[in-house]
Design a protein around this motif. Structure first.
Motif, PDB file in Angstrom:
ATOM      1  N   ARG A 366       0.830  -1.207   0.000  1.00  0.00           N
ATOM      2  CA  ARG A 366       0.000   0.000   0.000  1.00  0.00           C
ATOM      3  C   ARG A 366       0.867   1.261   0.000  1.00  0.00           C
ATOM      4  NH1 ARG A 366      -4.340  -0.404   4.697  1.00  0.00           N
ATOM      5  NH2 ARG A 366      -4.944   1.564   3.714  1.00  0.00           N
ATOM      6  N   THR A 370       1.102   4.108  -3.013  1.00  0.00           N
ATOM      7  CA  THR A 370       0.762   5.497  -2.676  1.00  0.00           C
ATOM      8  C   THR A 370       1.760   6.482  -3.289  1.00  0.00           C
ATOM      9  OG1 THR A 370      -0.249   4.757  -0.605  1.00  0.00           O
ATOM     10  CG2 THR A 370       0.287   7.086  -0.762  1.00  0.00           C
ATOM     11  N   SER A 373      -0.094   6.976  -6.721  1.00  0.00           N
ATOM     12  CA  SER A 373      -1.494   7.374  -6.783  1.00  0.00           C
ATOM     13  C   SER A 373      -2.058   7.374  -5.373  1.00  0.00           C
ATOM     14  CB  SER A 373      -2.299   6.411  -7.665  1.00  0.00           C
ATOM     15  OG  SER A 373      -3.695   6.660  -7.561  1.00  0.00           O
ATOM     16  N   GLN A 375      -4.904   6.398  -2.659  1.00  0.00           N
ATOM     17  CA  GLN A 375      -5.820   5.261  -2.571  1.00  0.00           C
ATOM     18  C   GLN A 375      -7.219   5.771  -2.894  1.00  0.00           C
ATOM     19  OE1 GLN A 375      -5.736   2.627   0.967  1.00  0.00           O
ATOM     20  NE2 GLN A 375      -7.979   2.737   0.912  1.00  0.00           N
ATOM     21  N   THR A 376      -7.800   5.246  -3.947  1.00  0.00           N
ATOM     22  CA  THR A 376      -9.082   5.754  -4.401  1.00  0.00           C
ATOM     23  C   THR A 376     -10.271   5.068  -3.746  1.00  0.00           C
ATOM     24  OG1 THR A 376      -8.864   4.265  -6.307  1.00  0.00           O
ATOM     25  CG2 THR A 376      -8.241   6.561  -6.634  1.00  0.00           C
ATOM     26  N   TYR A 383      -7.467  -2.857  -2.053  1.00  0.00           N
ATOM     27  CA  TYR A 383      -7.095  -1.444  -1.999  1.00  0.00           C
ATOM     28  C   TYR A 383      -6.754  -0.970  -3.408  1.00  0.00           C
ATOM     29  CZ  TYR A 383      -6.821  -2.525   2.955  1.00  0.00           C
ATOM     30  OH  TYR A 383      -7.131  -2.937   4.233  1.00  0.00           O
ATOM     31  N   TYR A 385      -5.720   1.877  -6.334  1.00  0.00           N
ATOM     32  CA  TYR A 385      -4.899   3.069  -6.547  1.00  0.00           C
ATOM     33  C   TYR A 385      -5.058   3.523  -7.993  1.00  0.00           C
ATOM     34  CZ  TYR A 385      -3.095   1.977  -1.975  1.00  0.00           C
ATOM     35  OH  TYR A 385      -3.013   1.723  -0.630  1.00  0.00           O
TER      36      TYR A 385
END
Length: 461
Positions: A366, A370, A373, A375-376, A383, A385
């Motif tokens: 994660r 990040t 991008s 985390q959307t 998760y 991205y």
């Protein structure tokens, strides 16, 4: 044996409703049940559906309903081929209509300036009336479906470049601020976007949809696997595809590291107006790169560049497992190369029940994503991205420890996560690669149809 009339309840996945059907055990067939339901829901093609029992088992049309099955759970499922055509239709609509992003009305803030066009193109931007605009990649529902599937996927058109379409639309959606405008703004956007979607979908003949599918599927395409040996890559891909793929050949890549690929073939057939058939055949290849722990970062970069140049990758799946070699710098290089080469990456923690180290690996994934991008979203512990990648933890087979058995977990969520993230040709190829995983499609269609029907209700058609 009994000939008394009984009632069974069938969950129709397409309409998301439960329909009660009267049957005569040892007389009524499952094909009869499909025909009755199709009449009730005004569906003209019973052959597009089958009955599934208990989310797993397909009941063939000729089978007779047995008395001991009366209390089982039944669903009417669309056959994957026809569902694929619906997904293709939505993809075509997405290509034809480049919709602006639509914010959620949550505050009374109206921007002072908006950019509009003076011709028949889509507005260059839509006034933002909230401090929480929906990101391009994150539109979803509680029951997730690929955001790229519906024709109404939000793709904001930049102010610097206006995309031409053949759909004439109004250039002002939200007039000047007043209380009644705020109350009706969301409804106005529904009407506007609904008109665009309906007018576009109506213009796509079924034969054009089939041609689009043939074009996407009449070729070879690839799924790339990376990770250290013995992390469960083969077990994972077999669980995803629901088949044991035999090794067909091996070769050497530019970095002199052994590359193995596994291959299987699929076909898609459609009928023309004159009753003749058209068949597209494709090879789906799964590429495995073992021994990555001994590679340098330059080796990894060269390997990926060479592979992407020569192949047609749908996505890259990178696996790491508790207790296996796991080099953060290697993963960082893989992500960077995928970003540069426009290849979607799924970072997967396998054997997630093995130890608490699985949580550390997932957190590391994660953090690395990040860097490329925000985390959307986070759906079912997957998760996302944006268009860069996603990460998740799975267990592909039963895990037994200290007399306790843990069932396989996370595989469906990973497969749907990749569907959520791909678009157009690659989405169709990914779905096609999963064609033989019948239990997955039985389980996944509940989410797919709920989302599609919710979208239709939102647009009022």
């Amino acid at each position: 044996m009994t000939s008394e009339e009984c009632t069974i309840e069938v969950h129709v996945r397409r309409t998301c409703e439960f329909i009660s059907i009267k049957v005569i055990p040892m007389v009524t067939t499952f094909g009869d049940i499909i025909k009755i339901i199709c009449e009730k829901i005004n569906e003209p093609e019973p052959s597009h559906y089958y009955i599934a029992m208990n989310n797993e088992l397909e009941m063939e049309d000729h089978l007779i309903v047995q008395p001991h099955l009366m209390n089982q759970k039944f669903e009417m499922i669309m056959r994957t081929k026809w569902l694929l055509e619906i997904i293709a239709e939505q993809q075509m609509g997405r290509q034809y209509v480049k919709l602006p992003s639509v914010p959620v009305v949550t505050t009374h803030e109206i921007p002072q300036e908006t950019t509009t066009t003076t011709d028949n193109s889509i507005p260059a931007s839509v006034p933002v009336v909230t401090t929480h605009e929906i990101p391009q990649e994150t539109t979803t529902t509680d029951d997730s479906i690929p955001t790229s599937v519906p024709a109404v996927t939000t793709h904001e058109i930049s102010q610097e470049r206006t995309t031409r379409t053949d759909v004439s639309v109004q250039t002002s959606i939200i007039p000047e601020h007043n209380d009644s405008t705020l109350e009706n703004a969301d409804e106005e956007k529904k009407v506007f976007l609904g008109d665009v979607v309906r007018s576009t979908i109506r213009r796509i003949p079924r034969q054009d949809v089939q041609k689009y599918l043939h074009k996407a599927l009449d070729k070879s395409f690839d799924i790339l696997l990376m990770g250290s040996p013995r992390v469960g890559k083969s077990t994972l891909i077999n669980a995803i595809l629901k088949k044991s793929i035999a090794e067909t050949s091996a070769g050497r890549n530019a970095c002199t590291s052994e590359m193995t690929y596994y291959e299987y073939k699929e076909s898609y057939t459609s009928s023309t107006d004159d009753k003749s058939t058209i068949t597209s055949k494709c090879s789906i290849r799964i590429w495995d790169a073992p021994g990555i722990e001994s590679w340098t970062q330059l080796d990894i970069a060269k390997h990926l560049q060479s592979l992407v140049k020569e192949k047609n990758p749908i996505c890259l799946i990178y696996c790491a497992s508790p207790g296996s070699a796991f080099e953060v710098e290697h993963v960082k290089t893989v992500i960077e190369q995928c970003r540069q080469l426009d290849v979607f990456i799924a970072l997967v923690v396998t054997n997630m029940y093995a130890s608490d180290e699985a949580d550390y690996i997932l957190d590391t994934f994660r953090t690395l994503l990040t860097d490329h991008s925000i985390q959307t979203r986070n759906i079912d512990d997957v998760y996302y991205y944006g268009t860069v990648g996603l990460c998740a933890a799975v267990n592909s087979v039963e895990y037994v420890s200290h007399g306790k058995t843990m069932e396989p977990a996370g595989i469906d969520e990973l497969m749907i996560g990749i569907m959520n993230s791909l678009s157009e040709e690659k989405l169709l190829q990914w779905c096609f690669a999963l064609m033989d995983n019948g239990p997955f499609w039985i389980r996944a269609q509940s989410r797919i149809w709920k989302a599609l029907n919710s979208m239709k209700r939102w647009f009022g058609y």
